[in-house]
Design an enzyme around this catalytic site. Structure first.
Site, PDB file in Angstrom:
ATOM      1  N   GLN A 127      33.585  46.009  43.968  1.00 32.07           N
ATOM      2  CA  GLN A 127      34.927  45.656  44.429  1.00 32.07           C
ATOM      3  C   GLN A 127      34.875  45.115  45.863  1.00 32.07           C
ATOM      4  O   GLN A 127      34.320  45.758  46.751  1.00 32.07           O
ATOM      5  CB  GLN A 127      35.841  46.897  44.347  1.00 32.07           C
ATOM      6  CG  GLN A 127      37.289  46.606  44.639  1.00 32.07           C
ATOM      7  CD  GLN A 127      37.945  45.676  43.615  1.00 32.07           C
ATOM      8  OE1 GLN A 127      37.788  45.832  42.410  1.00 32.07           O
ATOM      9  NE2 GLN A 127      38.681  44.681  44.089  1.00 32.07           N
ATOM     10  N   ASP A 175      31.684  39.358  37.091  1.00 30.13           N
ATOM     11  CA  ASP A 175      32.649  38.648  37.928  1.00 30.13           C
ATOM     12  C   ASP A 175      32.299  37.158  38.007  1.00 30.13           C
ATOM     13  O   ASP A 175      33.132  36.337  38.375  1.00 30.13           O
ATOM     14  CB  ASP A 175      32.627  39.217  39.365  1.00 30.13           C
ATOM     15  CG  ASP A 175      33.775  40.197  39.609  1.00 30.13           C
ATOM     16  OD1 ASP A 175      34.780  40.107  38.876  1.00 30.13           O
ATOM     17  OD2 ASP A 175      33.648  41.020  40.532  1.00 30.13           O
ATOM     18  N   LYS A 177      40.943  48.800  36.316  1.00 30.79           N
ATOM     19  CA  LYS A 177      39.817  48.238  35.566  1.00 30.79           C
ATOM     20  C   LYS A 177      39.156  49.315  34.714  1.00 30.79           C
ATOM     21  O   LYS A 177      38.846  49.103  33.537  1.00 30.79           O
ATOM     22  CB  LYS A 177      38.795  47.619  36.534  1.00 30.79           C
ATOM     23  CG  LYS A 177      39.286  46.304  37.136  1.00 30.79           C
ATOM     24  CD  LYS A 177      38.472  45.843  38.327  1.00 30.79           C
ATOM     25  CE  LYS A 177      39.115  44.594  38.950  1.00 30.79           C
ATOM     26  NZ  LYS A 177      38.499  44.171  40.196  1.00 30.79           N
TER      27      LYS A 177
END
Ligand code: NAP
Length: 284
Positions: free
Chosen positions: A97, A120, A53
């Site tokens: 994460q 997200d 990422k």
């Protein structure tokens, strides 16, 4: 092979070129898009995801910081760090994460992220906005799948769509986006009595389970579109999806491979969401 391949790498390349252009335009106006990636602990799979990422950001002109913490980090320390990122104007997107170590309540952590930086799309405010048809951010994996349908002009209006899996990060938002696009949606899960009965009637199938060969050729209607979100390892240790690719590609109309299908799209949509967040912040 009868099915046409939906190439996530190729589509990602096109979308990332657009991301890079928008990032450059924002940077020229003094608003370089910024993503903070937070990693707690030493989960090897998470390390790879996070590294990919951060690299994708750097390759496309976004600013990215990676904040690493030991697995012993206290929940309140993580919440304090998120509060700092929420207040930082150079950061437009915050990604924590998952999974987090067991002593940290991931729900509490996600709810601590400012909804306008929740790239997200997992915050309850963003999940609710998606539910009511006015999403601020679409969760990256289902958003990427929707781009795949669009790139191949796959008509979702009136289509019978079956989503296998009902997680908050893939299955449920996928079903909502398909519903929004006009599909008739069935969500299947581990308690579904006869999975094949549902999939055989589907024009579109999205498999998001995490089990090899959950979908085989005999479960697919000829010409159906099959999207494989799953990420598993086969007996040789190679990455594979949920779908029996070799068999299903002989029946389906469109199919995504693993690797090279949904995976690259997920990271690409994270970049897109960060750009969208930065554009909104620049306008404000
Ligand atoms: P998850 O939270 O474990 O959810 C799995 C879902 O599959 C659950 O809803 C479960 O049902 C259902 N399920 C389990 N066994 C089943 C069966 N025999 N028949 C039908 N449904 C069954 O997983 P997730 O986070 O949604 O991820 C799913 C897969 O996608 C994983 O392999 C993950 O690694 C992969 N993934 C890939 C990407 C990507 O970018 N390619 C992104 C995210 C996830 P219950 O709810 O009843 O338990």
């Amino acid at each position: 092979m009868t099915a046409q391949l939906i190439d996530g790498n190729a589509l990602s390349k096109t979308l990332r070129a657009d991301v890079a252009q928008r990032a450059a335009a924002l940077t020229a106006r003094g608003h370089q898009p910024g993503l903070a990636v937070v990693l707690v602990g030493e989960n090897p799979a998470s390390e790879v995801y996070v590294r990919n990422k951060v690299k994708a950001c750097q390759d496309n002109g976004l600013f990215s910081v990676m904040d690493r913490f030991p697995a012993t980090l206290a929940e309140n320390e993580l919440l304090a760090h998120i509060a700092k990122l929420n207040a930082d104007p150079s950061i437009h997107g915050i990604l924590v994460q998952l999974p987090l170590p067991a002593h940290i309540d991931s729900h509490k952590v996600i709810e601590a992220i400012a909804p306008e930086k929740d790239v997200d799309g997992f915050h309850v405010a963003n999940a609710g906005a998606l539910m009511t048809g006015k999403p601020l951010f679409r969760p990256c994996t289902p958003y990427g799948v929707m781009k795949m349908f669009a790139a191949h002009d796959i008509d979702l209006k009136g289509a019978n769509a079956v989503v296998i899996g009902r997680s908050n990060i893939v299955g449920k938002p996928m079903a909502l986006l398909l519903l929004e696009a006009g599909a008739t949606v069935t969500i299947c899960h581990s308690k579904t009595r006869d999975l094949a009965k549902h999939t055989r009637d589907a024009d579109v199938i999205v498999a998001a389970v995490g089990r090899r060969n959950i979908l085989t050729a005999d479960m697919v209607k000829p010409g159906a579109t099959v999207i494989d979100v799953g990420m598993n390892r086969n007996d040789e240790g190679k990455l594979c999806g949920d779908v029996d690719f070799a068999g299903v590609k002989e029946v389906a109309g469109y199919i995504t491979p693993v690797p090279g299908g949904v995976g690259p799209m997920t990271i690409t949509m994270l970049l897109v969401n960060t750009i969208e967040a930065a554009e909104r912040a620049a306008q404000a």
